[in-house]
Design a protein around this motif. Structure first.
Motif, PDB file in Angstrom:
ATOM      1  N   ALA A  10       0.833  -1.198   0.000  1.00 18.09           N
ATOM      2  CA  ALA A  10       0.000   0.000   0.000  1.00 18.09           C
ATOM      3  C   ALA A  10       0.870   1.251   0.000  1.00 18.09           C
ATOM      4  O   ALA A  10       0.574   2.219  -0.710  1.00 18.09           O
ATOM      5  CB  ALA A  10      -0.918  -0.015   1.215  1.00 18.09           C
ATOM      6  N   HIS A  13       2.542   1.835  -3.523  1.00 19.12           N
ATOM      7  CA  HIS A  13       1.653   2.308  -4.586  1.00 19.12           C
ATOM      8  C   HIS A  13       0.765   3.465  -4.150  1.00 19.12           C
ATOM      9  O   HIS A  13      -0.122   3.881  -4.894  1.00 19.12           O
ATOM     10  CB  HIS A  13       0.784   1.155  -5.092  1.00 19.12           C
ATOM     11  CG  HIS A  13       1.572   0.122  -5.823  1.00 19.12           C
ATOM     12  ND1 HIS A  13       2.050   0.315  -7.091  1.00 19.12           N
ATOM     13  CD2 HIS A  13       1.989  -1.116  -5.452  1.00 19.12           C
ATOM     14  CE1 HIS A  13       2.714  -0.756  -7.479  1.00 19.12           C
ATOM     15  NE2 HIS A  13       2.694  -1.642  -6.500  1.00 19.12           N
ATOM     16  N   LYS A  14       0.976   3.975  -2.937  1.00 19.75           N
ATOM     17  CA  LYS A  14       0.201   5.088  -2.390  1.00 19.75           C
ATOM     18  C   LYS A  14      -1.292   4.788  -2.411  1.00 19.75           C
ATOM     19  O   LYS A  14      -2.113   5.575  -2.880  1.00 19.75           O
ATOM     20  CB  LYS A  14       0.508   6.382  -3.142  1.00 19.75           C
ATOM     21  CG  LYS A  14       1.938   6.815  -2.988  1.00 19.75           C
ATOM     22  CD  LYS A  14       2.225   8.104  -3.711  1.00 19.75           C
ATOM     23  CE  LYS A  14       3.697   8.436  -3.566  1.00 19.75           C
ATOM     24  NZ  LYS A  14       4.081   9.588  -4.360  1.00 19.75           N
ATOM     25  N   LEU A  15      -1.643   3.614  -1.904  1.00 19.45           N
ATOM     26  CA  LEU A  15      -3.027   3.171  -1.788  1.00 19.45           C
ATOM     27  C   LEU A  15      -3.352   2.973  -0.315  1.00 19.45           C
ATOM     28  O   LEU A  15      -2.467   2.872   0.524  1.00 19.45           O
ATOM     29  CB  LEU A  15      -3.225   1.835  -2.519  1.00 19.45           C
ATOM     30  CG  LEU A  15      -2.999   1.833  -4.021  1.00 19.45           C
ATOM     31  CD1 LEU A  15      -2.997   0.402  -4.534  1.00 19.45           C
ATOM     32  CD2 LEU A  15      -4.075   2.628  -4.721  1.00 19.45           C
ATOM     33  N   SER A  16      -4.650   2.898  -0.030  1.00 19.41           N
ATOM     34  CA  SER A  16      -5.026   2.585   1.344  1.00 19.41           C
ATOM     35  C   SER A  16      -4.905   1.077   1.555  1.00 19.41           C
ATOM     36  O   SER A  16      -5.005   0.287   0.607  1.00 19.41           O
ATOM     37  CB  SER A  16      -6.454   3.036   1.624  1.00 19.41           C
ATOM     38  OG  SER A  16      -7.373   2.258   0.906  1.00 19.41           O
ATOM     39  N   ASN A  19      -7.974  -0.769   0.332  1.00 20.32           N
ATOM     40  CA  ASN A  19      -8.042  -1.045  -1.100  1.00 20.32           C
ATOM     41  C   ASN A  19      -7.145  -2.211  -1.491  1.00 20.32           C
ATOM     42  O   ASN A  19      -7.505  -3.013  -2.356  1.00 20.32           O
ATOM     43  CB  ASN A  19      -7.659   0.199  -1.900  1.00 20.32           C
ATOM     44  CG  ASN A  19      -8.765   1.218  -1.914  1.00 20.32           C
ATOM     45  OD1 ASN A  19      -9.924   0.903  -1.693  1.00 20.32           O
ATOM     46  ND2 ASN A  19      -8.403   2.469  -2.150  1.00 20.32           N
ATOM     47  N   ILE A  58      -5.150   1.354 -11.397  1.00 20.95           N
ATOM     48  CA  ILE A  58      -5.106   2.381 -10.353  1.00 20.95           C
ATOM     49  C   ILE A  58      -5.342   3.744 -10.980  1.00 20.95           C
ATOM     50  O   ILE A  58      -4.683   4.125 -11.941  1.00 20.95           O
ATOM     51  CB  ILE A  58      -3.750   2.368  -9.618  1.00 20.95           C
ATOM     52  CG1 ILE A  58      -3.569   1.058  -8.860  1.00 20.95           C
ATOM     53  CG2 ILE A  58      -3.644   3.544  -8.657  1.00 20.95           C
ATOM     54  CD1 ILE A  58      -2.210   0.900  -8.221  1.00 20.95           C
ATOM     55  N   ARG A  60      -4.929   7.550 -10.706  1.00 19.90           N
ATOM     56  CA  ARG A  60      -4.044   8.492 -10.025  1.00 19.90           C
ATOM     57  C   ARG A  60      -4.725   9.859  -9.914  1.00 19.90           C
ATOM     58  O   ARG A  60      -5.638  10.177 -10.659  1.00 19.90           O
ATOM     59  CB  ARG A  60      -2.727   8.651 -10.791  1.00 19.90           C
ATOM     60  CG  ARG A  60      -1.947   7.371 -10.872  1.00 19.90           C
ATOM     61  CD  ARG A  60      -1.259   7.107  -9.563  1.00 19.90           C
ATOM     62  NE  ARG A  60      -0.529   5.843  -9.651  1.00 19.90           N
ATOM     63  CZ  ARG A  60      -0.267   5.105  -8.631  1.00 19.90           C
ATOM     64  NH1 ARG A  60      -0.652   5.456  -7.440  1.00 19.90           N
ATOM     65  NH2 ARG A  60       0.394   3.987  -8.757  1.00 19.90           N
TER      66      ARG A  60
END
Length: 94
Positions: A10, A13-16, A19, A58, A60
């Motif tokens: 996470a 990839h700068k995701l929560s 997710n 994803i 962005r």
């Protein structure tokens, strides 16, 4: 193939984390479950082919339409004026 924890994936990839968990549950990401000290730990298996597919899915921030607070504020002010006019019209009926 590289093994990465859900939290590390996470962050990469700068995701929560939520997710990433959803992606693992849906089968988008291949996983491996390992037992350590009686706990099941999920590792994501990173492969170039899988990473390319995930990158495409994803969305962005730079792909989104820019948001203007001033425009939104103007729109809300117009809506408030319309609502005030409706209130006055309803008061005159009663």
């Amino acid at each position: 193939m590289e093994k990465v924890s859900i939290k590390a994936y996470a962050a990469r990839h700068k995701l929560s984390i939520f997710n990433v968990v959803k992606m693992t549950k849906s089968g988008q990401l291949p996983i491996e479950t390992v037992q350590v000290n009686g706990k099941d730990i999920v590792y994501i298996l990173i492969d170039k082919d899988v990473e390319n597919e995930v990158e495409k899915s994803i969305v962005r921030e730079e792909n989104k339409v820019p948001y203007s607070l001033r425009k939104e504020n103007e729109r809300l002010k117009k809506e408030i004026e319309k609502l005030k006019e409706e209130i006055v019209a309803l008061k005159n009926r009663v």
